[in-house]
Design an enzyme around this catalytic site. Structure first.
Site, PDB file in Angstrom:
ATOM      1  N   ARG A 258       3.170  51.873   8.530  1.00  0.00           N
ATOM      2  CA  ARG A 258       2.523  52.603   9.684  1.00  0.00           C
ATOM      3  C   ARG A 258       1.262  53.452   9.306  1.00  0.00           C
ATOM      4  O   ARG A 258       1.485  54.081   8.218  1.00  0.00           O
ATOM      5  CB  ARG A 258       3.407  53.297  10.643  1.00  0.00           C
ATOM      6  CG  ARG A 258       4.779  52.678  11.292  1.00  0.00           C
ATOM      7  CD  ARG A 258       3.901  51.869  12.381  1.00  0.00           C
ATOM      8  NE  ARG A 258       5.026  51.301  12.995  1.00  0.00           N
ATOM      9  CZ  ARG A 258       5.078  49.980  13.019  1.00  0.00           C
ATOM     10  NH1 ARG A 258       4.661  49.175  12.053  1.00  0.00           N
ATOM     11  NH2 ARG A 258       6.194  49.205  13.807  1.00  0.00           N
ATOM     12  N   GLU A 287      -5.689  52.914  15.628  1.00  0.00           N
ATOM     13  CA  GLU A 287      -5.810  51.460  15.687  1.00  0.00           C
ATOM     14  C   GLU A 287      -6.344  51.061  17.231  1.00  0.00           C
ATOM     15  O   GLU A 287      -5.743  51.454  18.287  1.00  0.00           O
ATOM     16  CB  GLU A 287      -4.692  50.712  15.599  1.00  0.00           C
ATOM     17  CG  GLU A 287      -3.963  50.806  13.982  1.00  0.00           C
ATOM     18  CD  GLU A 287      -2.792  50.060  14.045  1.00  0.00           C
ATOM     19  OE1 GLU A 287      -2.280  49.324  14.836  1.00  0.00           O
ATOM     20  OE2 GLU A 287      -2.268  49.839  12.774  1.00  0.00           O
ATOM     21  N   HIS A 306      -3.382  44.840  11.520  1.00  0.00           N
ATOM     22  CA  HIS A 306      -2.252  44.823  11.778  1.00  0.00           C
ATOM     23  C   HIS A 306      -1.675  43.516  12.274  1.00  0.00           C
ATOM     24  O   HIS A 306      -0.896  43.653  13.288  1.00  0.00           O
ATOM     25  CB  HIS A 306      -1.751  45.934  12.944  1.00  0.00           C
ATOM     26  CG  HIS A 306      -0.573  46.472  12.989  1.00  0.00           C
ATOM     27  ND1 HIS A 306      -0.138  47.620  13.652  1.00  0.00           N
ATOM     28  CD2 HIS A 306       0.675  46.013  12.433  1.00  0.00           C
ATOM     29  CE1 HIS A 306       0.998  47.991  13.554  1.00  0.00           C
ATOM     30  NE2 HIS A 306       1.704  46.975  12.939  1.00  0.00           N
TER      31      HIS A 306
END
Length: 359
Positions: A258, A287, A306
Site C-alpha cells: 500500500r 493515487e 496500481h
C-alpha cells in the site's frame, strides 16, 4: 483468516427470498464490465442471484443504494463503517475483490452481523510476480535503457550497468502468503531471502530457507526490500526517513503493498540524493500521483499505476473466489476467507439469518 465451508441452514433448505448483490461502481460499468475484465457475473445470474452495479462511485455508499442489498462486491477500497452499516439492515456480506481491507471496519461489521471476506489465495501468485517484475526491472535499469533505445542515445548505455542478482539478499517486509510465493520465485535465481512480519513466525519460512529478522536488521542487510505488508495504523509510514537511512546506498525499495506504508516525501528525498539506489512502485500516496511529482522524472524509479498484477488469471481467480463467497452466503453457507469469523456467534448475524428464512 480462512473459515471452512459449513452449513448455516438446516440441510436441504435454501434461501427463499431473492438475494441481491450490489457491485461497486469504482471499477465497474452498469453492464457489469470492469477495468479488470470479465468478472463472471453470469455465475450469479445462473444461480438465481440478482445483481446490479451501483449508480455512482460514492464513498461511502449512500444509504438508499444499500436498501434491499444482501451483499456488496467491493471492487476497490470503499469505506464501510458503523454509520454506513446502520443504514443497511439487509446487508449480510461484503466480498472484497482482492486482499486489502483497511477501509472496512471489521468490528462494526461484526456488530452489524455482516460477514467480510477477501481473496488472499487468488492474489498471491499475481502479486508475487509483480514484485519480481519490479525487482528485475530495477536490477537491469530497464526504464533508463528503454529510454536510451527510443532516443537512439546508445552512447549513454555505459552509464547504466545492471546490478547483481545471484547472491543478493531480498528482504520481504510483511512476510506472509505473498512473501512466501515471492521467495519461491526467487529461489532459482540464486537470491537469499530474509523476512519480517509482526509475529516473527511463518509456517513456510524454514522450508523456504527464509530467515525472519527484525525490521532494522532486514533493512541493513537487504539489497532489495519488498513491501508486502497490510496497511494498519501500526504500518502506516513504516518506511520513513530513519528506515531509508538504514538501507544500503546500493539497495532498492519495492512497494507492492500500500502507498501509505511509505513516507513519500522521505522516499523522494532518498532517491534524489542517492541515499538509496532506486525504487519500484506499484502503489502510491496519493493515487494517482500528481502531475508535478518528482517521482515521475527520476530514472532510478520504475512506476506502475496500481495494476501490475492485473492479468487474465488474476481476474479469473479473484472473481471466482469473491463470487464463491457470495454464492455460499446466498445458499446459507459459510464462505471461505472470512476476516471476522466471530460474526457467526453474533446476535445480529443470527437475526439476519432468521429474517432470511422467514421471507
Amino acid at each position: 483468516m480462512s473459515t471452512a465451508t459449513n452449513e448455516l441452514t438446516t440441510p436441504g433448505t435454501s434461501v427463499r427470498a431473492p438475494f441481491t448483490v450490489a457491485v461497486t461502481a469504482d471499477a465497474a460499468k452498469p453492464d457489469g464490465s470492469s477495468i479488470h475484465g470479465d468478472l463472471g457475473l453470469r455465475r450469479l445470474t445462473e444461480q438465481g442471484v440478482q445483481w446490479h452495479v451501483l449508480p455512482s462511485y460514492t464513498d461511502p455508499i449512500p444509504p438508499a443504494d444499500l436498501t434491499g442489498v444482501h451483499a456488496v462486491l467491493s471492487l476497490g477500497h470503499i469505506a464501510f463503517d458503523a454509520r454506513t452499516l446502520d443504514h443497511a439492515p439487509d446487508l449480510r456480506l461484503i466480498a472484497r475483490f482482492g486482499a486489502g481491507f483497511e477501509t472496512i471496519d471489521l468490528e462494526s461489521c461484526t456488530r452489524a452481523g455482516v460477514v467480510v471476506t477477501n481473496t488472499p489465495d487468488a492474489i498471491r501468485r499475481p502479486l508475487a510476480v509483480a514484485g519480481l517484475t519490479l525487482l528485475l526491472a530495477l536490477a537491469h535499469k530497464l526504464l533508463a535503457k528503454d529510454r536510451l533505445t527510443r532516443t537512439s542515445d546508445w552512447a549513454a548505455r555505459e552509464r547504466y550497468r545492471g546490478a547483481p542478482i545471484v547472491g543478493q539478499t531480498v528482504g520481504i517486509v510483511g512476510f506472509g502468503s505473498v512473501g512466501a510465493e515471492l521467495a519461491r520465485l526467487l529461489a532459482p535465481l540464486g537470491m537469499k531471502v530474509v523476512g519480517n512480519n509482526r509475529s516473527g513466525r511463518h509456517p513456510e519460512a524454514a522450508g523456504l530457507g527464509v530467515e525472519l529478522l527484525g525490521l532494522d536488521e532486514l533493512l541493513e542487510r537487504s539489497d532489495y526490500v519488498v513491501l508486502c505488508a497490510a496497511l494498519t495504523p501500526e504500518t502506516e509510514n513504516l518506511i520513513g526517513a530513519d528506515a531509508l537511512a538504514r538501507m544500503k546506498p546500493s539497495a532498492h525499495l519495492i512497494n507492492i503493498g500500500r502507498g501509505k506504508l511509505v513516507d513519500t516525501d522521505a522516499l523522494r528525498r532518498a532517491l534524489q540524493t542517492g541515499l538509496i539506489a532506486g525504487a519500484g512502485l506499484d502503489v502510491f500516496e496519493p493515487e494517482p500521483l500528481l502531475p508535478d511529482d518528482a517521482l515521475l522524472t527520476l530514472d532510478n524509479v520504475v512506476l506502475s499505476p496500481h495494476s501490475l498484477c492485473w492479468t487474465k488469471d488474476f481476474t479469473r481467480d479473484v472473481s471466482a473466489a469473491a463470487l464463491g463467497s457470495i454464492l455460499a452466503t446466498a445458499a446459507g453457507k459459510r464462505p471461505l476467507n472470512v476476516l471476522n469469523p466471530e460474526v457467526f456467534d453474533s446476535a445480529a448475524f443470527a437475526a439476519k439469518q432468521g429474517r432470511n428464512h422467514d421471507s
